[in-house]
Design a protein around this motif. Sequence first.
Motif, mmCIF file in Angstrom:
data_model
loop_
_atom_site.group_PDB
_atom_site.id
_atom_site.type_symbol
_atom_site.label_atom_id
_atom_site.label_comp_id
_atom_site.label_asym_id
_atom_site.label_seq_id
_atom_site.Cartn_x
_atom_site.Cartn_y
_atom_site.Cartn_z
ATOM 1 N N CYS A 108 27.287 90.201 5.455
ATOM 2 C CA CYS A 108 26.201 89.371 6.009
ATOM 3 C C CYS A 108 25.660 90.033 7.271
ATOM 4 O O CYS A 108 24.441 90.046 7.501
ATOM 5 N N TRP A 109 26.555 90.565 8.096
ATOM 6 C CA TRP A 109 26.142 91.242 9.331
ATOM 7 C C TRP A 109 25.278 92.450 8.992
ATOM 8 O O TRP A 109 24.268 92.710 9.637
ATOM 9 N N GLU A 110 25.678 93.164 7.932
ATOM 10 C CA GLU A 110 24.907 94.345 7.528
ATOM 11 C C GLU A 110 23.500 93.937 7.062
ATOM 12 O O GLU A 110 22.520 94.592 7.389
ATOM 13 N N TYR A 111 23.406 92.851 6.305
ATOM 14 C CA TYR A 111 22.118 92.399 5.774
ATOM 15 C C TYR A 111 21.252 91.758 6.857
ATOM 16 O O TYR A 111 20.088 92.067 7.000
ATOM 17 N N TRP A 112 21.849 90.792 7.555
ATOM 18 C CA TRP A 112 21.057 89.930 8.449
ATOM 19 C C TRP A 112 21.355 90.108 9.938
ATOM 20 O O TRP A 112 20.663 89.546 10.771
ATOM 21 N N GLY A 113 22.445 90.810 10.261
ATOM 22 C CA GLY A 113 22.791 90.988 11.668
ATOM 23 C C GLY A 113 23.403 89.744 12.306
ATOM 24 O O GLY A 113 23.784 89.759 13.467
ATOM 25 N N LEU A 114 23.511 88.682 11.561
ATOM 26 C CA LEU A 114 24.097 87.417 12.021
ATOM 27 C C LEU A 114 23.517 86.965 13.367
ATOM 28 O O LEU A 114 24.249 86.603 14.286
ATOM 29 N N PHE A 115 22.210 87.023 13.450
ATOM 30 C CA PHE A 115 21.466 86.497 14.605
ATOM 31 C C PHE A 115 21.932 87.096 15.934
ATOM 32 O O PHE A 115 21.984 86.426 16.960
ATOM 33 N N GLY A 116 22.308 88.363 15.888
ATOM 34 C CA GLY A 116 22.699 89.056 17.119
ATOM 35 C C GLY A 116 24.040 88.623 17.686
ATOM 36 O O GLY A 116 24.377 88.922 18.826
ATOM 37 N N LEU A 117 24.825 87.907 16.858
ATOM 38 C CA LEU A 117 26.123 87.418 17.363
ATOM 39 C C LEU A 117 27.109 88.551 17.638
ATOM 40 O O LEU A 117 27.943 88.455 18.516
ATOM 41 N N PHE A 118 27.051 89.591 16.834
ATOM 42 C CA PHE A 118 28.024 90.680 16.991
ATOM 43 C C PHE A 118 27.320 91.974 17.395
ATOM 44 O O PHE A 118 27.435 92.994 16.729
ATOM 45 N N GLY A 119 26.577 91.928 18.448
ATOM 46 C CA GLY A 119 25.950 93.151 18.934
ATOM 47 C C GLY A 119 24.459 93.187 18.666
ATOM 48 O O GLY A 119 23.891 92.237 18.113
ATOM 49 N N ILE A 148 17.561 93.965 6.708
ATOM 50 C CA ILE A 148 16.328 93.292 6.285
ATOM 51 C C ILE A 148 15.325 93.299 7.441
ATOM 52 O O ILE A 148 14.160 93.649 7.268
ATOM 53 N N HIS A 149 15.823 92.955 8.615
ATOM 54 C CA HIS A 149 14.970 92.920 9.805
ATOM 55 C C HIS A 149 14.444 94.323 10.134
ATOM 56 O O HIS A 149 13.324 94.474 10.636
ATOM 57 N N GLU A 150 15.261 95.324 9.842
ATOM 58 C CA GLU A 150 14.875 96.704 10.180
ATOM 59 C C GLU A 150 13.939 97.340 9.142
ATOM 60 O O GLU A 150 13.588 98.507 9.258
ATOM 61 N N GLY A 151 13.614 96.592 8.108
ATOM 62 C CA GLY A 151 12.599 97.072 7.167
ATOM 63 C C GLY A 151 13.083 97.425 5.770
ATOM 64 O O GLY A 151 12.314 97.945 4.960
ATOM 65 N N PHE A 211 19.790 98.995 -3.719
ATOM 66 C CA PHE A 211 20.838 98.747 -2.718
ATOM 67 C C PHE A 211 21.259 97.279 -2.749
ATOM 68 O O PHE A 211 22.444 96.956 -2.831
ATOM 69 N N TYR A 212 20.263 96.374 -2.707
ATOM 70 C CA TYR A 212 20.591 94.946 -2.692
ATOM 71 C C TYR A 212 21.177 94.475 -4.020
ATOM 72 O O TYR A 212 22.056 93.611 -4.042
ATOM 73 N N CYS A 213 20.683 95.034 -5.131
ATOM 74 C CA CYS A 213 21.213 94.619 -6.443
ATOM 75 C C CYS A 213 22.695 94.973 -6.551
ATOM 76 O O CYS A 213 23.523 94.143 -6.930
ATOM 77 N N VAL A 214 23.019 96.221 -6.224
ATOM 78 C CA VAL A 214 24.407 96.678 -6.418
ATOM 79 C C VAL A 214 25.347 96.027 -5.400
ATOM 80 O O VAL A 214 26.375 95.445 -5.772
ATOM 81 N N THR A 215 24.989 96.115 -4.114
ATOM 82 C CA THR A 215 25.904 95.563 -3.107
ATOM 83 C C THR A 215 25.927 94.032 -3.153
ATOM 84 O O THR A 215 26.961 93.420 -2.891
#
Lengths: 150, 223
Positions: free
Chosen positions: B130-141, B147-150, B162-166
């Motif tokens: 989830c952190w990799e996908y969404w960054g968890l709203f900046g909670l962990f750095g 997704i946010h990065e494009g 990438f999204y299908c497989v992972t």
Amino acid sequence: MSEKKTEETKTPAKVVEADAAVRKAAVTPDDHGSHGHAAAGHGHAAAGHHAPNRAQYWRIFFVLLVLTILEVGVAYLQHYVGKTALVSCLVGMAVTKAAIVAFFYMHLNHESKVMRWSVAIPLMFPALYAFILIAEGTYRAVWGLKGLGL
Amino acid sequence: MSAAATDHDHALVYPEEPLYSRITAGKLAMWMFLLSDGFSFSGLLLSYGILRGSSKLWGCTTEALVSKFGCIEEPALGINFTALLTFLLICSSVTMVMSHASMVEGDRKGALKWLGLTVAGGLLFLVGQCWEYWGLFGLFGPHHGLIHEGLKFGATHYATTFYCVTGFHGLHVLTGVIYLSAVWIGTAMGKTDANTLEVAGLFWHFVDLVWILVFTFIYLIPN
């Protein structure tokens, strides 16, 4: 060898009886409290064919860990090593790790030969197809489309 | 009544089968399911390979590529963080096999401890994804997520595959966490045996095995 022959000459009924006796002996007082499932549900362990080997599990863990570290290290060598060698090395290590997990953690090493092949043979076809794809992709990358006469 | 049935009400003794030895029905069924699931992953990874191999540009990840192809910049996939996720899954595999070992030895408490650690490993993996996908709203750095990065689903083959497989693998981890949690509850209530844990373990190790391949093909093999 002689042990094997003795096993083969046992009738199914005798095997079941012998197995039940071993199970009974293997059930601890605690197991009786929980209906003896731990030993009873695992005939192989009770019969001495499939005793867990914790030391081996930890050894496998360290092998997987070392291979993962090596993989990451190799991935960072992309500017210094040829692509064919790099991809072959990475795929080789990944397949080795996957085989180790299947063989030791998924206990294929304790299954019969037929069972092992029943799992391995169907998976060989996508693996073969993947190998062809990677080989073709690498060929294109190294020699370009002209190499394929296109 | 067979000898097994008189020995214990719940003890099912599987007869020695000439080809498949003494494999239980549940274990055989799980292997059949895992093979079919393995083909699903094979299909995804092979289509990923075909798309990647036939693509002139795989990931518009540098400014040089942006100026050369006029594409919209996408983030590169991080190796170090996913290596950590790989380590987590390897750890959870060893705890799973230890849980089974404890159960075989009749140590139900030990089995619960190791199984709990396995579930925790799976949950941490999901949080990591989830952190990799969404960054968890900046909670962990400062990371805001791919997704946010494009890296948008449907924008390019690079992003979609990438999204299908992972994502498909992540769903397996989620299923595994739910499955193992149910087994943990059953074990705490004394309703499971070593075979139940072994069958559940097969699924969990398969999830680890698939990740090993996903990690290599998606993250490690360079462009």
